[in-house]
Design an enzyme around this catalytic site. Structure first.
Site, PDB file in Angstrom:
ATOM      1  N   GLU A 168       0.951  -1.275   0.056  1.00 21.93           N
ATOM      2  CA  GLU A 168      -0.023   0.009   0.099  1.00 21.93           C
ATOM      3  C   GLU A 168       0.917   1.333  -0.001  1.00 21.93           C
ATOM      4  O   GLU A 168       1.958   1.287   0.734  1.00 21.93           O
ATOM      5  CB  GLU A 168      -0.880   0.033   1.226  1.00 21.93           C
TER       6      GLU A 168
ATOM      7  N   LYS B  22      -9.849   2.162  -2.344  1.00 22.43           N
ATOM      8  CA  LYS B  22      -9.979   1.755  -1.000  1.00 22.43           C
ATOM      9  C   LYS B  22     -11.418   2.161  -0.542  1.00 22.43           C
ATOM     10  O   LYS B  22     -11.825   3.216  -0.209  1.00 22.43           O
ATOM     11  CB  LYS B  22      -9.101   2.444   0.026  1.00 22.43           C
TER      12      LYS B  22
ATOM     13  N   CYS C 183      -5.750  -2.499   2.796  1.00 23.45           N
ATOM     14  CA  CYS C 183      -5.414  -2.485   4.267  1.00 23.45           C
ATOM     15  C   CYS C 183      -6.805  -2.541   4.908  1.00 23.45           C
ATOM     16  O   CYS C 183      -7.080  -3.755   5.334  1.00 23.45           O
ATOM     17  CB  CYS C 183      -4.687  -0.884   4.501  1.00 23.45           C
TER      18      CYS C 183
END
Length: 363
Positions: A121, A195, A236
């Protein structure tokens, strides 16, 4: 208060409640395998219809008929075994250096036989709200405005590998996203994941970080068909939400990839735990890739990039330093684990009571 699980349909809401066996009365009414009442609108005069269902014996249990709607069967991948590389990279404030460094790591991974490469990331930028606008790239504009994107595309094409490109800050109009691009062996963009769940944390005396100060949350899950199978992608904090992984599993994914930068507070507690949980929950492979740890950075990554098998077992992992893990994925394990421990058998409980309730009864 209605404490059951409510699923809204165009005609009605249905509630599924698990009751202790002692509260159910026999004889039971057995619901047919393909109950027609699932698709019918309840009569207006009926507030609720109750069906007490006795679980079938294991020998008669047919999980494929119990799903509504039915799950998709995973497609047959073009390879049954392949090597994946997790490139845990150091990240600096020099964007050009980060891009060149990532390219060298991809080349090294490919030279070791990797057919799929996963990056961390935010690998082209320091992980900070001040940096995201400065390092962001306009992926839609083309080469000049997106050097990180262009490098990944060219590397995938020239090395004939699949790349799940970690994530970079993406500029789209007046908004910024934390975006992962997936490239096929011809260098084409197979998918783009923004995300979904932004990381806002405030633990007094530990860590405070709010992605939402600069970033915008994505709106769509991302699942792509590649030369190494069907891959579901999260970034994440997305890994904390089991619903996303369940969705990918139901859509036929073989592998879940999560580039992520857990920190020194949440990393020791949850990083491995969540990876193993997502793998065991869905009987899939899970691959994660973190930046290497830089103790002098404003945001310190935990590291520990990992590959987890469909039984929740750790196949390969590393510590916090820069590293490239190259390990084999064997898709035959998916069927083996699922035949040994069918998920549906474990989730059925013993006795269920179905309540078909009109939507109006919830108001």
């Amino acid at each position: 208060m209605n404490t059951g699980l409510t699923v809204l349909t165009p005609s009605a809401a249905r509630t599924l409640r698990l009751l202790p066996s002692s509260q159910l009365r026999l004889p039971s009414l057995r619901v047919p395998r393909n109950p027609s009442w699932l698709s019918r609108t309840p009569p207006a005069s009926t507030a609720a219809r109750r069906f007490t269902v006795l679980s079938p014996m294991a020998s008669a249990f047919k999980p494929e008929e119990a799903r509504f709607p039915a799950a998709l069967q995973p497609p047959v991948p073009s390879v049954s075994k392949f090597k994946i590389a997790l490139c845990q990279l150091s990240v600096t404030a020099d964007k050009a250096r980060n891009i060149a460094h990532a390219r060298r790591a991809i080349e090294e991974a490919a030279s070791k036989g990797a057919q799929l490469v996963l990056l961390p990331e935010i690998w082209n930028s320091p992980y900070s709200n001040d940096s995201f606008p400065v390092y962001a790239e306009d992926i839609e504009s083309g080469d000049g405005a997106a050097p990180s994107y262009s490098m990944l595309s060219e590397a995938a094409r020239s090395l004939k590998i699949t790349i799940v490109g970690g994530s970079i800050p993406e500029r789209y109009g007046d908004q910024l996203y934390n975006t992962c691009c997936i490239f096929g062996t011809d260098g084409s963009l197979k998918g783009k994941h923004r995300k979904l769940h932004l990381f806002d944390i405030d633990i007094p005396g530990k860590i405070t970080f709010k992605e939402s100060k600069t970033l915008t949350a994505g709106q769509q899950p991302t699942i792509v068909d590649t030369d190494v199978g069907r891959i579901g992608v999260g970034i994440c904090y997305d890994i904390r939400f089991q619903e996303l992984a369940v969705l990918y599993a139901a859509r036929g994914a073989h592998l879940l990839c999560y580039p992520g930068a857990f920190n020194m507070t949440t990393g020791p507690l949850h990083w491995e735990l969540l990876q193993r949980a997502r793998a065991a929950d869905n009987q899939l492979f899970v691959a994660t890739c973190s930046p290497a740890r830089d103790a002098s950075a404003g945001y310190v990554a935990w590291g520990h990039s990992t590959l987890v098998g469909p039984f929740g077992e750790i196949i390969a992992t590393t510590e916090h330093e820069e590293a490239i893990i190259v390990e084999e994925i064997d898709y035959s394990l998916l069927e083996l684990r699922r035949s040994n421990l069918p998920l549906q058998n474990q989730r059925r409980g013993d006795l269920y009571q179905f309540v078909d309730v009109q939507r109006a009864s919830h108001h």
